[in-house]
Design an enzyme around this catalytic site. Sequence first.
Site, PDB file in Angstrom:
ATOM      1  N   GLN A 102      10.478  24.746   7.553  1.00  0.00           N
ATOM      2  CA  GLN A 102       9.761  23.617   6.969  1.00  0.00           C
ATOM      3  C   GLN A 102      10.068  23.423   5.501  1.00  0.00           C
ATOM      4  OE1 GLN A 102       5.677  23.009   5.960  1.00  0.00           O
ATOM      5  NE2 GLN A 102       5.622  21.649   7.899  1.00  0.00           N
ATOM      6  N   TYR A 171       1.624  15.129   1.472  1.00  0.00           N
ATOM      7  CA  TYR A 171       2.974  15.814   0.405  1.00  0.00           C
ATOM      8  C   TYR A 171       3.524  14.550  -0.156  1.00  0.00           C
ATOM      9  CZ  TYR A 171       1.582  20.600   1.885  1.00  0.00           C
ATOM     10  OH  TYR A 171       1.059  21.648   2.161  1.00  0.00           O
TER      11      TYR A 171
END
Length: 414
Positions: A102, A171
Amino acid sequence: MTDPAPDVLAPATLGPVQLRNRVIKSATFEGASPEALVSDRLIDYHLAVAEGGVGMTTVAYLAVSPEGRTHAEQIWWRPEALYGLRRLTEAVHATGAKVSAQIGHAGPVANGQYGHPSLAPSRSFNPLAMRFHRAPTETDIDRIVADHGEATRMAIEAGFDAVEVHLGHNYLASAFLSPKLNRRKDAFGGSLVNRAEFPRRILAAVRRAAGDQIAVTAKLNMKDGYRGGFDIPDSIPFARMLEADGHLDALELTGGSSLMNPMYLFRGGAPVKEMATNMPMPALLRLGIRAVGKGFFKEYPWEPLYFLEYAKKFRTALSMPIILLGGITDRAAMDTAMAEGFDFVAMGRALLREPDLINRIAATVDSGAPVVSKCIHCNLCMSTIYPGTHCHLDDEHVYGTPLPIHDPLLKAGA
């Protein structure tokens, strides 16, 4: 006549990668990277679920830029990290499983206390660092896009089979998509097309770097979970943009905001006291969390397949492969996901509690006896993500004790 739903435990193809089944261990920060490098503990963490039967495990969270970390001991992509990451991928491959990295930039979720100012689409206050986030310039944006491409190239070098680009949980890329967090007046703010420009550039850079060597997926919020955030009227059209761009092999659907509403993703108990005790934060903020944390960490009841109804809207709107997560803990939920047209399922907390859950489920295929997950959705594991993520109810699979880093480059002072 419609085709029968695929068997979730049968082999499946994800882009150029062949998986032994359709079960993916979702990205959950392991808290096992002292000095921002791979430890034996991190390898053991992923070996447990790989040996336990998943088709692919996902290493989280690997920041593309040093200021994109949520914690000082979080791995970011740089040459000295590759030796340990290669050890990890080789160990997972030896079990027959695949492994994904990720990648992303934490943006406003970044801590900002260790020499790198945190970034947010617009200037705003960072309570973790007790200072303001800085709004990235176009030069910053170009650099971060390029950092995603470089991270992908290093992931290939380290032996990963896939990268998952983090477009969720507010994010940085996700924050750009949020109308509430993105108040920019330039070409990266305002309309959905403008707010989508940054994440679309990221995915284009990742695909250019990946080519057809590894799979590329993205983790996308369906709903941020707060008023004025990214929601279905925007997230489905944005997903259609991503499908039209053609850079993804699959889309994983999620929800919630690490900034505004973290429990929207997790569901179940909200361990406020434990998080205030264990999470790295200023003392004043720790006191605030203890005092009013129940208002910030809102509790949502856990139920099987809790994201399914929202995800079905995306399944109807898109033809690309979709990974369903949220409340998947047994074979019945997996089969429902397959019957609803989803291509893969992602599991998190249930595998933290029982890394061998998939093998246990597979062992009962002939008998049909149900396997019940031991996860009770208390979410106490959330409070362990920095000292070492583990289940409080599990004595066997505890990864909270730091183990040595076997990295000659680090020991050589690189």
